[in-house]
Design a protein around this motif. Structure first.
Motif, mmCIF file in Angstrom:
data_model
loop_
_atom_site.group_PDB
_atom_site.id
_atom_site.type_symbol
_atom_site.label_atom_id
_atom_site.label_comp_id
_atom_site.label_asym_id
_atom_site.label_seq_id
_atom_site.Cartn_x
_atom_site.Cartn_y
_atom_site.Cartn_z
ATOM 1 N N TYR A 502 0.811 -1.215 0.000
ATOM 2 C CA TYR A 502 0.000 0.000 0.000
ATOM 3 C C TYR A 502 0.852 1.276 0.000
ATOM 4 O O TYR A 502 0.634 2.187 -0.813
ATOM 5 C CB TYR A 502 -0.922 -0.028 1.216
ATOM 6 N N ASP A 503 1.808 1.357 0.914
ATOM 7 C CA ASP A 503 2.580 2.597 1.055
ATOM 8 C C ASP A 503 3.378 2.932 -0.199
ATOM 9 O O ASP A 503 3.518 4.097 -0.569
ATOM 10 C CB ASP A 503 3.520 2.485 2.256
ATOM 11 N N ARG A 504 3.896 1.904 -0.851
ATOM 12 C CA ARG A 504 4.705 2.161 -2.052
ATOM 13 C C ARG A 504 3.841 2.729 -3.174
ATOM 14 O O ARG A 504 4.226 3.692 -3.843
ATOM 15 C CB ARG A 504 5.386 0.878 -2.513
ATOM 16 N N ILE A 505 2.676 2.147 -3.384
ATOM 17 C CA ILE A 505 1.788 2.636 -4.446
ATOM 18 C C ILE A 505 1.258 4.017 -4.082
ATOM 19 O O ILE A 505 1.087 4.882 -4.957
ATOM 20 C CB ILE A 505 0.638 1.643 -4.669
ATOM 21 N N PHE A 506 1.027 4.258 -2.807
ATOM 22 C CA PHE A 506 0.562 5.576 -2.359
ATOM 23 C C PHE A 506 1.537 6.665 -2.801
ATOM 24 O O PHE A 506 1.129 7.742 -3.264
ATOM 25 C CB PHE A 506 0.418 5.552 -0.836
ATOM 26 N N PRO A 522 -7.853 2.709 -1.900
ATOM 27 C CA PRO A 522 -8.767 2.193 -0.875
ATOM 28 C C PRO A 522 -8.559 2.954 0.423
ATOM 29 O O PRO A 522 -7.492 3.528 0.659
ATOM 30 C CB PRO A 522 -8.365 0.723 -0.752
ATOM 31 N N PRO A 523 -9.559 2.988 1.293
ATOM 32 C CA PRO A 523 -9.439 3.787 2.525
ATOM 33 C C PRO A 523 -8.301 3.349 3.430
ATOM 34 O O PRO A 523 -7.788 4.155 4.206
ATOM 35 C CB PRO A 523 -10.796 3.593 3.207
ATOM 36 N N GLU A 524 -7.893 2.080 3.352
ATOM 37 C CA GLU A 524 -6.771 1.608 4.151
ATOM 38 C C GLU A 524 -6.127 0.430 3.451
ATOM 39 O O GLU A 524 -6.663 -0.111 2.483
ATOM 40 C CB GLU A 524 -7.229 1.228 5.560
ATOM 41 N N LYS A 644 -13.650 -7.231 3.964
ATOM 42 C CA LYS A 644 -14.178 -6.054 3.274
ATOM 43 C C LYS A 644 -13.074 -5.098 2.810
ATOM 44 O O LYS A 644 -13.278 -4.311 1.886
ATOM 45 C CB LYS A 644 -15.156 -5.309 4.190
ATOM 46 N N HIS A 645 -11.888 -5.173 3.429
ATOM 47 C CA HIS A 645 -10.775 -4.323 3.016
ATOM 48 C C HIS A 645 -9.828 -5.028 2.043
ATOM 49 O O HIS A 645 -8.801 -4.459 1.672
ATOM 50 C CB HIS A 645 -9.979 -3.863 4.239
ATOM 51 N N ASN A 646 -10.144 -6.248 1.661
ATOM 52 C CA ASN A 646 -9.331 -7.003 0.690
ATOM 53 C C ASN A 646 -10.274 -7.864 -0.131
ATOM 54 O O ASN A 646 -10.432 -9.062 0.099
ATOM 55 C CB ASN A 646 -8.298 -7.857 1.418
ATOM 56 N N ARG A 647 -10.915 -7.232 -1.101
ATOM 57 C CA ARG A 647 -12.003 -7.886 -1.824
ATOM 58 C C ARG A 647 -11.536 -9.104 -2.611
ATOM 59 O O ARG A 647 -12.313 -10.022 -2.864
ATOM 60 C CB ARG A 647 -12.674 -6.879 -2.759
ATOM 61 N N HIS A 648 -10.283 -9.103 -2.998
ATOM 62 C CA HIS A 648 -9.777 -10.257 -3.735
ATOM 63 C C HIS A 648 -9.852 -11.527 -2.895
ATOM 64 O O HIS A 648 -10.080 -12.616 -3.417
ATOM 65 C CB HIS A 648 -8.337 -9.986 -4.167
ATOM 66 N N MET A 649 -9.679 -11.390 -1.586
ATOM 67 C CA MET A 649 -9.750 -12.550 -0.708
ATOM 68 C C MET A 649 -11.165 -13.108 -0.633
ATOM 69 O O MET A 649 -11.353 -14.303 -0.380
ATOM 70 C CB MET A 649 -9.254 -12.187 0.687
ATOM 71 N N ILE A 650 -12.163 -12.270 -0.862
ATOM 72 C CA ILE A 650 -13.538 -12.776 -0.897
ATOM 73 C C ILE A 650 -13.689 -13.812 -1.992
ATOM 74 O O ILE A 650 -14.267 -14.891 -1.789
ATOM 75 C CB ILE A 650 -14.538 -11.619 -1.091
ATOM 76 N N VAL A 651 -13.150 -13.505 -3.169
ATOM 77 C CA VAL A 651 -13.226 -14.437 -4.297
ATOM 78 C C VAL A 651 -12.501 -15.740 -3.964
ATOM 79 O O VAL A 651 -13.002 -16.839 -4.247
ATOM 80 C CB VAL A 651 -12.620 -13.791 -5.562
ATOM 81 N N ILE A 652 -11.332 -15.633 -3.346
ATOM 82 C CA ILE A 652 -10.542 -16.822 -3.019
ATOM 83 C C ILE A 652 -11.255 -17.695 -1.999
ATOM 84 O O ILE A 652 -11.358 -18.926 -2.162
ATOM 85 C CB ILE A 652 -9.147 -16.403 -2.501
#
Length: 871
Positions: A502-506, A522-524, A644-652
Motif C-alpha cells: 500500500y505505502d509504495r503505491i501511495f 482504498p481507505p486503508e 471487506k478491506h481485501n475484496r480479492h480474498m472474498i473471491v478466493i
C-alpha cells in the motif's frame, strides 16, 4: 557454428574437472535438416542458392527428410515461406542426385509430392493453422509457375465449399475462409492470368458468409453499443471483414500490387518452363464430433463444444503509424505477426526477438529503420513504426472477445520481453497504447476488456517500478465515481497494491489522487477486518472465547458445543432476534482470523474445521429450524464482512468454500446478485460490478468444471464396461462353437461404479443448470424485471442517451456496466445456454416486463443471439 550435443556425466570427484563429457555429434542428415530449418539467419537471398547445391550434393538422397524439414519450417517459421518457395523452385531445375535418368522427375517435384502427403495429414486432422500455411507455400509456387493455377484454384474452391455446409460452425467457416482468402491473395496474379478461372467464385462465398454473421458481431465488438446501429465500428477490425476488404482491393487492380504485400524472391530466377505440378483434388473433412457430452433440455446428449465468435482486433493508431489491416499490405503484415505470436507462444523470449526482426522478412521500406540501422528510402504509403505495429497486434490479440486465443498472461509477458529488448523504442509505443485504451473507456470499451486492460496495466507497471504519469489523469477525478475512467483508476491501483504494498503505491500517485475523496486509493491497506477485535464491541468476550478454542486447535465437536453455550447466553441477554446469524458470524470470522496470516494457514484452518463449517451451513446451531440456505448465505456474509478491506480474498475464500462443498455455486451466484450488489444503486435495484462478476464467474466455472470431470469419468467407465461386454461376447461365441445348440443369453448390466458415476453426473448437471438459471434470473432482476423495472436500464439503451453520456449519473453508469456483464455472460457461456435455452428461457423470461420496453427488447435480443435463435 557447431551443431553437436553434449551429454554430461557427473563425476563423483568434484575436483576431477567437475564433469566428464562425451561429445555426441549430429549425423550429416541431421545437419542438413538443421541447415534447411535455419535458412535465412544471415541473408536468405544468398543462402538459398547455396542450400540448393548442398541438398543436391548430399548422398544418399533422402527426399522424405528434405520434405519434412521444409514442412516443419513452413509451419513453424511462416515468415520464411517465400524463400522456401524459391528453394523448391530451384530444386525443380535438376533431376534427383545420383539418378541416371536425366529425364526423370526433378528433385523439386519429388519433394513437393512428399510435402503434399504432409499437407494431406494436416488437413485430415483439421490442423487449420498448418493447413493454411501450407496453402501459402502452394500459392507462392503457383506464382512461380511450379504449381498449375487451375489445380491451385480448385484447392481454394474446396475450402469455400465449407461455407455452404448446413449448420457450419463459425470457427470452421472462419478458418476455411481464411485459407481460401489468403491463398488467393498470394496466388491471385497467376489465377487472374487464366481467363477460364473466375475469382469471384472464390470471393462471393466468403462475402455471403460474412453477411450472414452480421447479427452476432455486435455481441463481440470491443466497443459496447446498447442500441441498434449499422455504422461500422472504427476502433476495431473483424478478421474476416479485413480479409475480404483486402482481397477485393487486390482483385480490383487484377492483383497488380501483390508484390507490395508479399516477398516474391523466386521471380528473380529464370522463368520456369517445365510442366507445372498438379495438386491432387481434396475434400475438407467434416468437423470432429466430440465424445464428451452433457444432458440437454430434450434429455439427449449434446457435444460440449466451445463456441467461436467473430474475431475483432482493436485498432490503437492511425494508418500513417501502423498499417491498416483492411488494406492488402496491412492485412499481410498483421497476419504475419499474428502467426508468429501464435506459434511462438511456447517461447516468449524467442518470440520477442523475432518480432523485432520482422522487417527482415517484409518488402523494403515497409517500416521505419530502427535507431542505428542503415537508412532506407521510404516507400510511399508505408514507412510505418515497427514497435507500434507490434504492440497494437499483441494487444489486439489480448483484447479478443469473449476470450483471447491464449492465456492473457502470455501477451502481458510478451510485451514485457519486447520492452526489455528495446526499451528506448518500445516504451513510447506502450505508453501511447495505454493512453489510447484509457480514452476508449469513455467511448464504451467493453467491461471485460476494461478488466483485462487493468490487469495488463498493473502487471506492466509492476515490471517497471510502477512508473506512470498519473498526473495526466488528475482532471478525470472530477467525473462521476462510477465513470469507467474512475473505475479503471481504482481497479488498477488495487491490482498494483496486490503486486506490491500500500505505502509504495501511495507514493507513486500525485497528491490529488492521494486524497480520500478522490476514491482512487482504498481507505486503508488491504487486510482482515475482524469485527469483534475491539474490546468496545459488545460481543468481544464471546468472540475471544471462540478464538482461543480455535487457536488451541480444539476439536470441532468442542467448538460446536461452545458455540451452543454462547448462543444460549446471548439469547438470555439479547433475545432471539438474529442470534443464529450472530453466532455464525462470530464462528466464521474467528476461523478466518486464525487463517489470515497466510494462505497455508487459511487452508489448514478450513480443512481442520470442515465439520464445524458444515454444521454452520446446515443451520443446526439453531433450535428454531434455520433453513440451510440461510445458513450458507450467513457464512458468505461473514466472509465478505471479514475481508471487506481485501475484496480479492472474498473471491478466493468463496472458491475454497465451493471446493469443499460448504456452499453451492448457486448460493454464491445468489449472494453476488443480492448482498454483492445491493448498495450500488440509490434506487435499490440490484446490479453487478467487476467484483460481483468475478464471483459469479468463479461459481459458474466451478459448476461447469465439475460436470466436465464427472463426464470424463462416466466416459471412461462406460468404455471399460463396453470392453468387458465385448470380451464376454467373444467368450460366449467361443463356447457356442463347442456346443452348437447353446443359445446366447447374456445381458450386460452396468457396473456399480458406472451407476454411481452416472448418478453423480446427473446431480452435478442439475447443479450446473441451477447456477446458470440463477445467473440469468439475477440479470433479469437487474435489467428487465416485470415487477420491479429498473428505469435506468430503459433510459440508457437509446442512441441519444449514449451521446449524452457525459451527463450520466452514478446509477446510469452502474446500470451500463451491468448491461456489459450480461452481454459477457451470454457470449462466454453460450455453449451451455444453447443446450438449456428452452428451460432457462421459459423460466426466466416469464419474469421479464413488456416486450415493447426497450430494455426488455434488448435483453431478449442479446439472449437470442447468444443462444442461436437469431443468426
Amino acid at each position: 557454428m557447431s551443431y553437436y550435443r553434449r551429454k554430461q556425466y557427473k563425476g563423483q570427484d568434484d575436483f576431477d574437472y567437475h564433469d566428464r563429457r562425451r561429445e555426441m555429434y549430429d549425423s550429416p542428415e541431421e545437419k542438413l535438416r538443421a541447415t534447411i530449418i535455419r535458412l535465412g539467419e544471415v541473408d536468405p537471398v544468398q543462402e538459398v542458392p547455396r542450400l540448393v547445391e548442398q541438398i543436391r550434393e548430399f548422398t544418399p538422397v533422402n527426399v522424405s527428410a528434405v520434405a519434412e524439414s521444409i514442412r516443419i519450417a513452413v509451419t513453424e517459421q511462416p515468415f520464411k515461406i517465400p524463400y522456401y518457395a524459391a528453394l523448391l523452385r530451384l530444386l525443380h531445375d535438376a533431376p534427383v542426385p545420383g539418378s541416371e535418368d536425366a529425364a526423370g522427375p526433378s528433385f523439386g517435384k519429388q519433394i513437393l509430392e512428399d510435402f503434399w502427403k504432409g499437407f494431406q495429414a494436416y488437413l485430415d486432422r483439421l490442423a487449420w493453422r498448418e493447413t493454411r500455411l501450407c496453402i501459402h507455400l502452394f500459392a507462392h509456387l503457383t506464382v512461380a509457375k511450379v504449381i498449375s493455377a487451375q489445380t491451385m484454384y480448385e484447392l481454394l474452391r474446396s475450402f469455400t465449399a465449407v461455407l455452404d455446409e448446413f449448420g457450419v460452425s463459425h470457427g470452421r467457416a472462419k478458418k476455411a475462409a481464411l485459407c481460401a482468402a489468403e491463398g488467393l491473395m498470394i496466388a491471385g496474379p497467376a489465377v487472374k492470368e487464366n481467363t477460364g478461372l473466375n475469382v469471384f467464385d472464390l470471393i462471393n462465398p466468403i462475402q455471403a458468409y460474412i453477411e450472414s454473421t452480421s447479427d452476432v458481431k455486435g455481441l463481440v465488438q470491443p466497443t459496447i453499443k446498447l442500441f441498434a446501429n449499422s455504422e461500422p465500428i472504427e476502433t476495431a477490425d473483424e478478421i474476416l471483414d479485413a480479409a475480404l476488404a483486402a482481397l477485393q482491393t487486390l482483385n480490383s487492380s487484377d492483383f497488380a500490387h501483390t508484390a507490395d504485400c508479399f516477398l516474391q524472391p523466386y521471380l528473380d530466377f529464370t522463368p520456369f518452363t517445365d510442366a507445372p505440378f498438379d495438386l491432387p483434388s481434396v475434400l475438407v473433412p467434416p468437423e470432429v464430433i466430440e465424445l464428451d457430452t452433457f444432458s440437454t433440455d430434450s434429455g439427449e446428449d449434446a457435444p460440449a463444444k466451445k463456441e467461436e465468435w467473430p474475431e475483432y482486433h482493436v485498432r490503437l493508431f492511425d494508418s500513417d503509424v501502423t498499417p491498416d489491416p483492411t488494406t492488402p499490405v496491412g492485412y499481410a503484415l498483421r497476419t504475419g505477426l499474428l502467426d508468429l505470436i501464435d506459434i511462438f507462444e511456447v517461447n516468449r523470449k524467442e518470440c520477442a526477438r523475432l518480432l523485432l526482426e520482422f522487417p527482415k522478412w517484409t518488402p523494403r521500406g515497409t517500416f521505419k529503420p530502427r535507431p542505428g540501422a542503415p537508412a532506407e528510402e521510404p516507400v510511399a504509403g508505408k514507412d510505418w513504426q515497427l514497435e507500434s505495429t507490434i504492440i497494437e497486434t499483441v494487444l489486439g490479440m489480448l483484447m479478443v472477445l469473449p476470450e483471447p486465443p491464449h492465456k492473457p498472461i502470455y501477451y502481458i509477458a510478451l510485451i514485457t520481453e519486447i520492452c526489455k529488448l528495446s526499451p528506448g523504442t518500445v516504451g513510447p509505443a506502450v505508453g501511447k497504447s495505454i493512453r489510447k485504451l484509457y480514452g476508449f473507456l469513455a467511448d464504451g470499451l467493453d467491461v471485460e476488456l476494461s478488466q483485462r486492460f487493468s490487469d495488463w496495466f498493473s502487471i506492466h507497471m509492476s515490471n517497471f517500478n510502477f512508473q506512470w504519469v498519473w498526473r495526466e489523469w488528475v482532471p478525470d477525478i472530477t467525473l462521476s465515481p462510477q465513470h469507467p475512467k474512475r473505475v479503471f483508476m481504482r481497479r488498477a491501483v488495487d491490482y498494483e497494491i496486490r503486486l506490491s504494498y500500500y505505502d509504495r503505491i501511495f507514493k507513486t500517485l500525485p497528491e490529488p489522487m492521494q486524497a480520500p475523496d478522490s476514491l482512487v486509493l482504498p481507505p486503508e491497506a488491504p487486510g482482515p477486518g475482524y469485527e469483534y477485535e475491539d474490546p468496545v464491541n459488545p460481543h468481544h468476550d464471546s468472540a475471544q472465547s471462540v478464538l482461543e478454542l480455535l487457536r488451541g486447535r480444539a476439536k470441532a465437536e468442542d467448538v460446536m458445543a461452545h458455540l451452543e453455550s454462547v448462543k444460549n447466553s446471548l439469547e438470555t441477554t439479547e433475545g432471539d432476534a438474529n442470534i443464529d446469524s450472530l453466532v455464525r458470524s462470530i464462528a466464521v470470522q474467528s476461523l478466518l482470523h486464525i487463517g489470515s496470516r497466510s494462505f497455508s494457514h487459511f487452508l489448514n484452518a478450513i480443512e481442520r474445521y470442515l465439520p464445524l463449517l458444515r454444521n454452520l451451513a446446515s443451520g443446526s446451531i439453531s433450535t428454531t429450524g434455520t433453513s440451510n440456505l440461510e445458513g450458507r448465505m450467513g457464512i458468505l456474509n461473514a466472509v465478505s464482512a471479514y475481508w471487506k478491506h481485501n475484496r480479492h480474498m472474498i473471491v478466493i475464500v468463496f472458491d475454497k468454500l465451493m471446493q469443499y462443498q460448504i456452499v453451492d455455486p448457486t448460493d454464491v451466484v445468489s449472494w453476488a446478485f443480492t448482498r454483492g450488489g445491493e448498495s450500488r444503486l440509490s434506487s435499490g435495484h440490484p446490479s453487478i460490478g467487476s467484483l460481483e462478476w468475478e464471483i459469479v464467474q468463479g461459481a459458474l466455472n466451478k459448476a461447469n468444471g465439475r460436470v466436465v470431470i464427472a463426464r470424463r469419468k462416466v466416459t471412461t467407465l462406460r468404455k471399460e464396461d463396453d470392453e468387458k461386454a465385448a470380451l464376454a461376447k467373444v467368450s460366449n461365441g467361443a463356447a457356442m462353437e463347442v456346443d452348437t445348440e447353446a443359445k446366447p443369453d447374456i445381458t450386460h448390466e452396468e457396473s456399480p461404479a458406472l451407476s454411481s458415476a452416472m448418478k453423480a453426473f446427473a446431480i452435478l448437471t442439475r447443479e450446473q443448470k441451477a447456477a446458470l438459471s440463477r445467473t440469468l434470473d439475477g440479470f433479469v432482476d437487474c435489467l428487465a424485471s416485470a415487477t420491479n423495472p429498473n428505469p435506468n436500464a430503459k433510459s440508457i439503451v437509446s442512441e441519444n442517451a449514449w451521446h449524452n453520456r457525459a451527463n450520466w449519473n452514478e446509477d446510469e453508469w452502474v446500470t451500463w456496466e451491468t448491461w456489459g456483464w450480461y452481454r459477457h455472460f451470454c457470449r462466454m457461456y453460450s455453449p451451455y445456454l444453447r443446450n438449456y435455452s428452452a428451460t432457462l428461457g421459459t423460466i426466466s423470461f416469464a419474469k421479464v416486463g413488456n416486450a415493447s420496453d426497450p430494455a426488455v427488447e434488448l435483453f431478449r435480443r442479446i439472449w437470442n443471439v447468444a443462444t442461436g435463435q437469431e443468426a
